[in-house]
Design a protein around this motif. Structure first.
Motif, mmCIF file in Angstrom:
data_model
loop_
_atom_site.group_PDB
_atom_site.id
_atom_site.type_symbol
_atom_site.label_atom_id
_atom_site.label_comp_id
_atom_site.label_asym_id
_atom_site.label_seq_id
_atom_site.Cartn_x
_atom_site.Cartn_y
_atom_site.Cartn_z
ATOM 1 N N VAL A 169 7.439 2.607 16.155
ATOM 2 C CA VAL A 169 6.106 3.009 16.609
ATOM 3 C C VAL A 169 5.705 4.359 16.024
ATOM 4 O O VAL A 169 4.512 4.631 15.843
ATOM 5 N N GLU A 170 6.674 5.182 15.698
ATOM 6 C CA GLU A 170 6.366 6.483 15.110
ATOM 7 C C GLU A 170 5.693 6.338 13.751
ATOM 8 O O GLU A 170 4.869 7.170 13.358
ATOM 9 N N ASN A 171 6.036 5.265 13.042
ATOM 10 C CA ASN A 171 5.515 5.068 11.687
ATOM 11 C C ASN A 171 4.620 3.838 11.568
ATOM 12 O O ASN A 171 4.262 3.443 10.459
ATOM 13 N N LEU A 172 4.245 3.233 12.696
ATOM 14 C CA LEU A 172 3.590 1.928 12.632
ATOM 15 C C LEU A 172 2.218 1.985 11.974
ATOM 16 O O LEU A 172 1.871 1.116 11.167
ATOM 17 N N ASP A 173 1.420 2.977 12.292
ATOM 18 C CA ASP A 173 0.080 3.039 11.710
ATOM 19 C C ASP A 173 0.139 3.150 10.188
ATOM 20 O O ASP A 173 -0.651 2.519 9.473
ATOM 21 N N ILE A 174 1.067 3.946 9.691
ATOM 22 C CA ILE A 174 1.237 4.072 8.238
ATOM 23 C C ILE A 174 1.681 2.743 7.647
ATOM 24 O O ILE A 174 1.195 2.307 6.599
ATOM 25 N N CYS A 175 2.594 2.082 8.346
ATOM 26 C CA CYS A 175 3.129 0.821 7.838
ATOM 27 C C CYS A 175 2.068 -0.274 7.832
ATOM 28 O O CYS A 175 2.012 -1.084 6.907
ATOM 29 N N ILE A 176 1.226 -0.311 8.844
ATOM 30 C CA ILE A 176 0.146 -1.306 8.881
ATOM 31 C C ILE A 176 -0.733 -1.181 7.638
ATOM 32 O O ILE A 176 -1.136 -2.183 7.032
ATOM 33 N N LYS A 177 -1.011 0.033 7.237
ATOM 34 C CA LYS A 177 -1.849 0.261 6.057
ATOM 35 C C LYS A 177 -1.116 -0.101 4.761
ATOM 36 O O LYS A 177 -1.752 -0.381 3.745
ATOM 37 N N ARG A 178 0.199 -0.103 4.817
ATOM 38 C CA ARG A 178 0.993 -0.417 3.623
ATOM 39 C C ARG A 178 0.996 -1.914 3.325
ATOM 40 O O ARG A 178 1.200 -2.331 2.191
ATOM 41 N N TYR A 179 0.764 -2.736 4.349
ATOM 42 C CA TYR A 179 0.848 -4.190 4.181
ATOM 43 C C TYR A 179 -0.440 -4.856 4.675
ATOM 44 O O TYR A 179 -0.455 -5.511 5.716
ATOM 45 N N PRO A 180 -1.531 -4.717 3.922
ATOM 46 C CA PRO A 180 -2.833 -5.204 4.410
ATOM 47 C C PRO A 180 -3.077 -6.694 4.215
ATOM 48 O O PRO A 180 -4.074 -7.215 4.709
ATOM 49 N N THR A 181 -2.192 -7.393 3.498
ATOM 50 C CA THR A 181 -2.493 -8.789 3.154
ATOM 51 C C THR A 181 -1.473 -9.791 3.685
ATOM 52 O O THR A 181 -1.621 -10.987 3.436
ATOM 53 N N LEU A 182 -0.455 -9.338 4.386
ATOM 54 C CA LEU A 182 0.535 -10.280 4.910
ATOM 55 C C LEU A 182 -0.119 -11.209 5.926
ATOM 56 O O LEU A 182 -1.103 -10.867 6.572
ATOM 57 N N TYR A 183 0.473 -12.382 6.110
ATOM 58 C CA TYR A 183 -0.194 -13.433 6.881
ATOM 59 C C TYR A 183 -0.390 -13.064 8.351
ATOM 60 O O TYR A 183 -1.499 -13.114 8.873
ATOM 61 N N GLY A 184 0.687 -12.711 9.031
ATOM 62 C CA GLY A 184 0.588 -12.497 10.471
ATOM 63 C C GLY A 184 1.338 -11.273 10.942
ATOM 64 O O GLY A 184 1.994 -10.563 10.170
ATOM 65 N N SER A 185 1.260 -11.032 12.242
ATOM 66 C CA SER A 185 1.848 -9.829 12.820
ATOM 67 C C SER A 185 3.364 -9.811 12.703
ATOM 68 O O SER A 185 3.968 -8.744 12.518
ATOM 69 N N ASP A 186 4.003 -10.980 12.816
ATOM 70 C CA ASP A 186 5.468 -10.992 12.747
ATOM 71 C C ASP A 186 5.966 -10.623 11.358
ATOM 72 O O ASP A 186 7.015 -9.991 11.211
ATOM 73 N N HIS A 187 5.190 -10.990 10.315
ATOM 74 C CA HIS A 187 5.579 -10.617 8.954
ATOM 75 C C HIS A 187 5.338 -9.125 8.707
ATOM 76 O O HIS A 187 6.125 -8.458 8.025
ATOM 77 N N ILE A 188 4.253 -8.599 9.266
ATOM 78 C CA ILE A 188 4.012 -7.159 9.160
ATOM 79 C C ILE A 188 5.156 -6.398 9.820
ATOM 80 O O ILE A 188 5.723 -5.456 9.250
ATOM 81 N N LEU A 189 5.508 -6.813 11.032
ATOM 82 C CA LEU A 189 6.561 -6.110 11.755
ATOM 83 C C LEU A 189 7.893 -6.197 11.025
ATOM 84 O O LEU A 189 8.616 -5.205 10.910
#
Length: 256
Positions: A169-189
Motif C-alpha cells: 500500500v505504501e507504493n500502490l499509487d505509483i504501481c497503478i500508474k506503472r501498469y495502465p493496460t493490464l486486464y484486471g485488478s488481480d494482474h495489477i496486484l
C-alpha cells in the motif's frame, strides 16, 4: 499495528476486503452471508456507490464502505475491466480501515464463498511476519495463459501477510500508474507484488472456477488440501442436485 507474537493464528487475525457493486449486491449478498460471521469476522465490503435502495443495511452482511474516488487515475486507466483500479485499491482501503492486531488480509469478490475455518488452518502454517502472497491459478489453461501463471486469481481470493500488505500500500499509487493496460485488478496486484520481489505461494484450495455446468468431478477429485474458496457459482450447476444455488451453498456450508 501488525501482530508479531507467536500465538496460534485465529480468525481474529484475518481481515477480509470484499469488492462489490451496488447494482448487483442484492443478488450476490447470499454468497457472502453464507460464510460471514457477524461480530466475529473482520473486514468490509467496498461498493462503487452508497446502496441507498438497500438500506437499512442488514446485520447479516459485512459492513460496507464506498470506495474512494479514482478519477485522478483517468490518464492511467486503459484497463479492459472498468473497475480495475478501484478493485486493486481495496487492499489499500482495507489496510487503512483495519490494521490493529492483523496478520493476514484476504481479498475476495462479492460472489466468493470462503471457508474461513480452513483459511485459518492454512494461513497458520505460514510465518505472518514475512512477505507472503498466497492464492491459486485458474483451473483453465487459457485464463492463465492470457493473464499470468504466477498470478493469484482474485475471484478465488488470495491472502497477503501484514508486512507485504504494508509495503504494497505504501507504493500502490505509483504501481497503478506503472501498469495502465493490464486486464484486471488481480494482474495489477500481482505485478506490484512482483516488483517487491515476492512470488505466488500456491495453495490449491482456492478455486476461481473458470468452468461451466457440472463441477462435481472437480470437487470429487479435490487435492489433499483444505477447500478454501469457490467462485463463479452463478455459472455452474448447483453443487447439490435438486437444490437451487442459494440452498446448495448453505447446505455445503453446514457440512464445512
Amino acid at each position: 499495528m501488525p501482530d508479531t507474537n507467536y500465538s496460534p493464528t485465529n480468525l481474529s487475525h484475518i481481515v477480509f476486503g470484499i469488492t462489490g457493486l451496488s447494482n448487483t449486491w442484492r443478488n450476490k449478498r447470499w454468497y457472502i452471508e453464507a460464510w460471514w460471521r457477524p461480530n466475529i469476522t473482520r473486514g468490509y465490503l467496498f461498493l462503487d456507490r452508497a446502496p441507498m435502495e438497500q438500506l437499512p443495511w442488514p446485520s447479516s452482511s459485512p459492513p460496507f464502505r464506498v470506495s474512494e474516488d479514482t478519477s485522478r487515475y483517468k490518464a492511467y486507466n486503459k484497463h479492459p475491466i472498468p473497475h480495475a483500479i478501484r478493485m486493486v485499491r481495496v487492499i489499500l482501503e482495507t489496510f487503512k480501515a483495519e490494521n490493529n492486531g492483523v496478520r493476514w488480509y484476504v481479498m475476495a469478490d462479492d460472489d466468493t464463498v470462503l471457508f474461513v475455518d480452513n483459511l485459518v488452518e492454512v494461513l497458520a502454517k505460514y510465518d505472518h511476519r514475512k512477505y507472503f502472497y498466497i492464492g491459486a491459478n485458474s483451473e483453465g489453461v487459457a485464463p492463465n495463459f492470457y493473464h499470468s501463471f504466477g498470478m493469484a486469481f482474485g475471484g478465488a481470493g488470495y491472502a497477503l501477510s501484514y508486512p507485504l500488505a504494508e509495503a504494497l500500500v505504501e507504493n500502490l499509487d505509483i504501481c497503478i500508474k506503472r501498469y495502465p493496460t493490464l486486464y484486471g485488478s488481480d494482474h495489477i496486484l500481482q505485478s506490484c507484488v512482483a516488483d517487491l520481489g515476492v512470488s505466488l505461494t500456491l495453495e490449491k484450495g482456492f478455486h476461481q472456477i473458470d468452468l461451466h455446468h457440472d463441477i462435481s468431478g472437480l470437487l470429487s477429485a479435490h487435492p489433499q488440501s483444505p477447500l478454501l474458496s469457490l467462485h463463479h457459482l452463478d455459472v455452474v450447476d448447483p453443487i447439490f442436485p435438486y437444490m437451487n444455488r442459494n440452498k446448495s451453498v448453505n447446505h455445503l456450508m453446514k457440512a464445512a
